[in-house]
Design an enzyme around this catalytic site. Structure first.
Site, PDB file in Angstrom:
ATOM      1  N   ASP A  11      40.677  31.217  53.437  1.00  0.00           N
ATOM      2  CA  ASP A  11      40.012  30.734  52.226  1.00  0.00           C
ATOM      3  C   ASP A  11      38.552  30.557  52.620  1.00  0.00           C
ATOM      4  OD1 ASP A  11      38.845  29.203  50.259  1.00  0.00           O
ATOM      5  OD2 ASP A  11      40.453  27.704  50.193  1.00  0.00           O
ATOM      6  N   ASN A  25      29.201  36.111  38.896  1.00  0.00           N
ATOM      7  CA  ASN A  25      28.833  36.979  37.755  1.00  0.00           C
ATOM      8  C   ASN A  25      27.367  36.710  37.425  1.00  0.00           C
ATOM      9  OD1 ASN A  25      28.627  34.875  35.562  1.00  0.00           O
ATOM     10  ND2 ASN A  25      30.745  34.566  36.240  1.00  0.00           N
ATOM     11  N   ASP A  35      34.693  32.733  43.109  1.00  0.00           N
ATOM     12  CA  ASP A  35      33.594  31.977  42.494  1.00  0.00           C
ATOM     13  C   ASP A  35      34.086  30.583  42.078  1.00  0.00           C
ATOM     14  OD1 ASP A  35      31.138  31.448  41.309  1.00  0.00           O
ATOM     15  OD2 ASP A  35      31.405  32.832  39.620  1.00  0.00           O
ATOM     16  N   SER A 118      33.793  42.293  44.436  1.00  0.00           N
ATOM     17  CA  SER A 118      34.163  43.227  43.350  1.00  0.00           C
ATOM     18  C   SER A 118      35.614  43.685  43.363  1.00  0.00           C
ATOM     19  CB  SER A 118      33.269  44.493  43.335  1.00  0.00           C
ATOM     20  OG  SER A 118      32.025  44.224  42.770  1.00  0.00           O
ATOM     21  N   GLY A 120      38.433  42.007  43.131  1.00  0.00           N
ATOM     22  CA  GLY A 120      39.398  41.206  42.375  1.00  0.00           C
ATOM     23  C   GLY A 120      39.264  41.528  40.899  1.00  0.00           C
TER      24      GLY A 120
END
Ligand code: AR6
Length: 175
Positions: A11, A25, A35, A118, A120
């Site tokens: 993690d 984003n 995020d 990118s 996921g």
């Protein structure tokens, strides 16, 4: 000493590298996936700091403190949404890695951890993304401005992703 590149399963919010990278984003105001995890772990100060940044274009990167994380810095970058691969996705993904390294190095970071940007919600297939990531990091670290970075971790969230990264790193002759 050349920088060490390695992959691990973790993690990313728990890592103690000087900097970690967020796959954000363009609003920089939080979201799901890594995020969301980073915002939850860093605390509400992170959102307040991100509000001052005025967003971020795809392929660019902006930096905040790490707040409640062990990492001192968070580099927020916006990966491309996968649209089949002919819409400039590889160049935009490479730009994310290059710009994130530049932002971290400018603060004196020596170690940095990347998530699989990118791959996921944004749908970029993992293996081509891993090839862009590792090749871009290797070539970018040859730039004098990035000479202070001596450790780069590719932080995979699943065992399957880690296996792909280990294979791609081995293909590229990583230590
Ligand atoms: N640590 C490490 N990796 C993680 C973690 C974690 N805690 N959580 C998820 N991942 P994604 P994207 C992995 O979807 O594709 C957000 O809503 C995940 O398994 O987080 O760039 C943003 O706000 C995958 O391998 O990022 C954007 O709207 C990788 O992180 C959008 O998602 C990236 O998956 C960005 O999509």
């Amino acid at each position: 000493m050349p920088a060490r590149l390695s992959a691990l399963r973790a993690d990313i919010t728990q890592l103690d590298t000087d900097a970690i990278v967020n796959a954000a984003n363009s609003s920089l105001l939080g979201g799901g996936g890594v995020d969301g995890a980073i915002h939850r772990a860093a605390g509400p100060e992170l959102l307040a700091a991100c509000r001052l940044l005025g967003g971020c274009k795809t392929g660019e990167a902006k930096l905040t403190p790490g707040f409640r994380l062990r990492a001192r810095w968070i580099v927020h970058t916006v990966g491309p949404v996968w649209r089949g691969g002919l819409q400039g996705e590889p160049d935009l993904l490479a730009a994310c890695y290059r710009h994130a390294l530049q932002q971290a190095a400018a603060k004196g970071a020596r170690s940095i951890a990347f998530p699989c940007i990118s791959t996921g919600i944004y749908g970029y297939p993992l293996e081509p993304a891993a090839r862009v990531a590792t090749a871009t990091v290797r070539s970018s670290l040859a730039e004098p401005a990035l000479a202070g970075i001596d450790e780069v971790l590719f932080c995979c969230f699943s065992e399957a992703d880690l296996m792909v990264y280990q294979r791609v790193l081995a293909d590229g002759g990583a230590t």
